[in-house]
Motif scaffolding. Structure first.
Motif, PDB file in Angstrom:
ATOM      1  N   ALA A  70      51.383  -9.762  35.213  1.00 34.82           N
ATOM      2  CA  ALA A  70      50.715 -10.937  35.781  1.00 34.82           C
ATOM      3  C   ALA A  70      50.132 -10.667  37.161  1.00 34.82           C
ATOM      4  CB  ALA A  70      51.689 -12.109  35.854  1.00 34.82           C
ATOM      5  N   VAL A  71      50.698  -9.705  37.887  1.00 30.59           N
ATOM      6  CA  VAL A  71      50.215  -9.431  39.241  1.00 30.59           C
ATOM      7  C   VAL A  71      48.877  -8.685  39.234  1.00 30.59           C
ATOM      8  CG1 VAL A  71      51.363  -7.171  39.546  1.00 30.59           C
ATOM      9  CG2 VAL A  71      50.988  -8.647  41.530  1.00 30.59           C
ATOM     10  N   ILE A  72      48.545  -8.020  38.150  1.00 31.49           N
ATOM     11  CA  ILE A  72      47.382  -7.123  38.143  1.00 31.49           C
ATOM     12  C   ILE A  72      46.070  -7.826  38.512  1.00 31.49           C
ATOM     13  CG2 ILE A  72      45.941  -5.645  36.662  1.00 31.49           C
ATOM     14  CD1 ILE A  72      48.528  -4.683  35.322  1.00 31.49           C
ATOM     15  N   PRO A  73      45.764  -9.017  37.970  1.00 36.20           N
ATOM     16  CA  PRO A  73      44.499  -9.670  38.346  1.00 36.20           C
ATOM     17  C   PRO A  73      44.422 -10.061  39.823  1.00 36.20           C
ATOM     18  CG  PRO A  73      45.406 -10.641  36.344  1.00 36.20           C
ATOM     19  CD  PRO A  73      46.465  -9.765  36.917  1.00 36.20           C
ATOM     20  N   LEU A  74      45.540 -10.079  40.506  1.00 30.68           N
ATOM     21  CA  LEU A  74      45.563 -10.468  41.919  1.00 30.68           C
ATOM     22  C   LEU A  74      45.303  -9.296  42.855  1.00 30.68           C
ATOM     23  CD1 LEU A  74      48.786 -12.689  41.792  1.00 30.68           C
ATOM     24  CD2 LEU A  74      46.405 -13.412  41.458  1.00 30.68           C
ATOM     25  N   LEU A  75      45.201  -8.084  42.300  1.00 34.72           N
ATOM     26  CA  LEU A  75      45.070  -6.882  43.113  1.00 34.72           C
ATOM     27  C   LEU A  75      43.620  -6.430  43.189  1.00 34.72           C
ATOM     28  CD1 LEU A  75      48.178  -4.978  41.704  1.00 34.72           C
ATOM     29  CD2 LEU A  75      48.059  -6.577  43.636  1.00 34.72           C
ATOM     30  N   ASP A  76      43.333  -5.657  44.228  1.00 35.60           N
ATOM     31  CA  ASP A  76      41.972  -5.151  44.418  1.00 35.60           C
ATOM     32  C   ASP A  76      41.726  -3.869  43.646  1.00 35.60           C
ATOM     33  OD1 ASP A  76      41.032  -7.154  46.389  1.00 35.60           O
ATOM     34  OD2 ASP A  76      42.677  -6.341  47.578  1.00 35.60           O
ATOM     35  N   ARG A  77      42.766  -3.062  43.494  1.00 36.76           N
ATOM     36  CA  ARG A  77      42.636  -1.862  42.666  1.00 36.76           C
ATOM     37  C   ARG A  77      44.021  -1.363  42.269  1.00 36.76           C
ATOM     38  NH1 ARG A  77      41.553   0.289  47.821  1.00 36.76           N
ATOM     39  NH2 ARG A  77      42.854   2.083  48.380  1.00 36.76           N
ATOM     40  N   LEU A  78      44.031  -0.450  41.272  1.00 35.69           N
ATOM     41  CA  LEU A  78      45.267   0.126  40.774  1.00 35.69           C
ATOM     42  C   LEU A  78      45.249   1.632  40.963  1.00 35.69           C
ATOM     43  CD1 LEU A  78      45.794  -1.682  37.328  1.00 35.69           C
ATOM     44  CD2 LEU A  78      46.641  -2.362  39.577  1.00 35.69           C
ATOM     45  N   ASP A  79      46.399   2.186  41.266  1.00 32.22           N
ATOM     46  CA  ASP A  79      46.593   3.624  41.203  1.00 32.22           C
ATOM     47  C   ASP A  79      46.350   4.064  39.760  1.00 32.22           C
ATOM     48  OD1 ASP A  79      48.012   6.219  42.183  1.00 32.22           O
ATOM     49  OD2 ASP A  79      49.177   5.612  40.419  1.00 32.22           O
ATOM     50  N   PRO A  80      45.808   5.286  39.526  1.00 39.84           N
ATOM     51  CA  PRO A  80      45.509   5.715  38.151  1.00 39.84           C
ATOM     52  C   PRO A  80      46.700   5.622  37.200  1.00 39.84           C
ATOM     53  CG  PRO A  80      44.451   7.199  39.712  1.00 39.84           C
ATOM     54  CD  PRO A  80      45.293   6.259  40.518  1.00 39.84           C
ATOM     55  N   ALA A  81      47.906   5.959  37.670  1.00 40.26           N
ATOM     56  CA  ALA A  81      49.082   5.876  36.784  1.00 40.26           C
ATOM     57  C   ALA A  81      49.361   4.434  36.378  1.00 40.26           C
ATOM     58  CB  ALA A  81      50.302   6.482  37.469  1.00 40.26           C
ATOM     59  N   ALA A  82      49.289   3.514  37.332  1.00 38.36           N
ATOM     60  CA  ALA A  82      49.522   2.102  37.024  1.00 38.36           C
ATOM     61  C   ALA A  82      48.462   1.574  36.067  1.00 38.36           C
ATOM     62  CB  ALA A  82      49.531   1.282  38.310  1.00 38.36           C
ATOM     63  N   GLU A  83      47.233   2.018  36.258  1.00 37.44           N
ATOM     64  CA  GLU A  83      46.141   1.581  35.377  1.00 37.44           C
ATOM     65  C   GLU A  83      46.397   2.035  33.947  1.00 37.44           C
ATOM     66  OE1 GLU A  83      41.328   1.118  35.584  1.00 37.44           O
ATOM     67  OE2 GLU A  83      42.275   2.667  36.805  1.00 37.44           O
ATOM     68  N   LYS A  84      46.841   3.278  33.786  1.00 38.16           N
ATOM     69  CA  LYS A  84      47.091   3.800  32.442  1.00 38.16           C
ATOM     70  C   LYS A  84      48.299   3.134  31.812  1.00 38.16           C
ATOM     71  CE  LYS A  84      47.172   8.112  29.864  1.00 38.16           C
ATOM     72  NZ  LYS A  84      47.114   9.582  29.924  1.00 38.16           N
ATOM     73  N   ILE A  85      49.334   2.880  32.598  1.00 40.65           N
ATOM     74  CA  ILE A  85      50.552   2.254  32.093  1.00 40.65           C
ATOM     75  C   ILE A  85      50.317   0.776  31.776  1.00 40.65           C
ATOM     76  CG2 ILE A  85      52.912   1.581  32.745  1.00 40.65           C
ATOM     77  CD1 ILE A  85      52.918   4.255  34.415  1.00 40.65           C
ATOM     78  N   GLY A  86      49.442   0.126  32.573  1.00 39.58           N
ATOM     79  CA  GLY A  86      49.165  -1.294  32.356  1.00 39.58           C
ATOM     80  C   GLY A  86      50.221  -2.200  32.927  1.00 39.58           C
ATOM     81  N   ALA A  87      50.961  -1.690  33.913  1.00 43.17           N
ATOM     82  CA  ALA A  87      51.998  -2.494  34.568  1.00 43.17           C
ATOM     83  C   ALA A  87      52.152  -1.992  36.000  1.00 43.17           C
ATOM     84  CB  ALA A  87      53.325  -2.385  33.828  1.00 43.17           C
ATOM     85  N   VAL A  88      52.479  -2.911  36.882  1.00 37.60           N
ATOM     86  CA  VAL A  88      52.628  -2.604  38.312  1.00 37.60           C
ATOM     87  C   VAL A  88      54.031  -2.994  38.748  1.00 37.60           C
ATOM     88  CG1 VAL A  88      51.936  -3.406  40.626  1.00 37.60           C
ATOM     89  CG2 VAL A  88      50.198  -2.765  38.941  1.00 37.60           C
ATOM     90  N   ASN A  89      54.724  -2.075  39.427  1.00 36.26           N
ATOM     91  CA  ASN A  89      56.022  -2.460  39.991  1.00 36.26           C
ATOM     92  C   ASN A  89      56.069  -2.295  41.510  1.00 36.26           C
ATOM     93  OD1 ASN A  89      56.283   0.318  40.326  1.00 36.26           O
ATOM     94  ND2 ASN A  89      58.321   0.438  39.427  1.00 36.26           N
ATOM     95  N   THR A  90      54.946  -1.918  42.107  1.00 35.99           N
ATOM     96  CA  THR A  90      54.873  -1.750  43.555  1.00 35.99           C
ATOM     97  C   THR A  90      53.477  -2.132  44.026  1.00 35.99           C
ATOM     98  OG1 THR A  90      56.446   0.094  43.423  1.00 35.99           O
ATOM     99  CG2 THR A  90      55.221  -0.132  45.475  1.00 35.99           C
ATOM    100  N   VAL A  91      53.414  -2.972  45.056  1.00 30.17           N
ATOM    101  CA  VAL A  91      52.135  -3.382  45.653  1.00 30.17           C
ATOM    102  C   VAL A  91      52.222  -3.132  47.150  1.00 30.17           C
ATOM    103  CG1 VAL A  91      50.580  -5.322  46.118  1.00 30.17           C
ATOM    104  CG2 VAL A  91      51.766  -5.174  43.912  1.00 30.17           C
TER     105      VAL A  91
END
Length: 283
Positions: A70-91
């Motif tokens: 759910a946090v992903i649309p609130l971010l400006d960009r993703l690290d490549p690993a997070a983008e591939k995994i499709g989940a974020v655990n650190t901002v």
């Protein structure tokens, strides 16, 4: 006195061990900063990060259930690993932007590094579960040359997970298959790194155990359970009794926290006293 801080957010959040880990390291490193747990309900997630974006003392947030997607649309960009995994655990904030990372990938691999430093003829992983942290773990294993069997209660979920790194319906199975004995005759496993990984919540405090008949576990396999409450799950207890090397969930928890600590505070986590940290976490 005001000071820089990082945090872990989730709903619920009171169970998190992250504040204990990060405060221990902050003290060891002599860094004048804080780390706290913040309860954020789903309908407050956007407002929370809007507020943090404007706070010059905020160094970042670890993100746990139920906010990792759910946090992903609130971010400006993703690290490549997070983008591939499709989940974020650190901002963390970077020059006014909110950037998302996933430290589960590196955290999972950390306790395996002594084994991965060796050469093997073949690497095989039997992975139980296809949700939660499973995708980060599967991609981590694939990056290290493992052939991966994914076993899950939901075969569609298992199939979707395998599709993210290499579609192969012959390498998915129902979780129940591993609960029944097999008469499979194991061949010579010398030169083979076999890994059995539980990524489900089965075996966690308050949950039923993961049912695995050890006739499915190759001789000499390493058994890794990412559950850390309890530290010795029924799976690990049986594996250890049978002479297998085991890795508990605390290893991944500390490994992923170390990755986040470096992102938040600009220097590596001080790891000289990991034994003391483990004793504190399990007291």
């Amino acid at each position: 006195m005001t000071m820089a801080y990082a945090e872990v957010i989730g709903d619920p959040i009171s169970h998190s061990k992250s504040p204990m880990i990060h405060k221990f390291w902050l003290d060891q490193a002599g860094i004048a900063a804080d780390y706290r747990a913040t309860h954020v309900m789903p309908d407050r997630l956007a407002a929370h990060f809007s507020s943090r974006r404007a706070d010059p003392l905020w160094r970042g947030s670890n993100v746990t259930i139920p906010h990792k997607q759910a946090v992903i649309p609130l971010l400006d960009r993703l690290d490549p690993a997070a983008e591939k995994i499709g989940a974020v655990n650190t901002v963390r904030p970077e020059n006014g932007a909110l950037v998302g990372y996933n430290t589960d990938f590196a955290g999972f691999l950390e306790p395996l590094q002594p084994l991965l430093a060796r050469s093997h003829l073949f690497r095989m992983a039997r992975m139980f579960g296809a949700g939660g942290a499973a995708k980060a773990i599967a991609l981590a294993l694939a990056s290290q040359g493992f052939t991966i069997v994914v076993a899950a209660r939901n075969l569609d979920q298992a199939r979707a997970l395998r599709a993210s790194f290499g579609p192969d319906d012959s390498l998915i199975a129902p979780l129940s298959h591993f609960a029944e004995p097999t008469d499979f005759a194991w061949d010579d496993r010398s030169g083979v790194l076999d890994l059995v990984v539980n990524t489900t919540s089965l075996g966690m405090t308050g949950q039923p155990p993961l049912l695995v008949d050890f006739s499915h576990v190759p001789p000499g396999a390493v058994v890794y359970d990412i559950v850390y409450s309890p530290l010795e799950t029924p799976l690990l207890a049986e594996a250890q009794a049978r002479g297998h090397q085991v890795i508990n969930g605390l290893a991944m928890l500390i490994g992923q926290a170390a990755e986040a600590f470096a992102l938040f505070f600009g220097q590596p986590a001080p790891r000289d006293h990991d034994a003391d940290l483990r004793r504190m976490l399990t007291a």
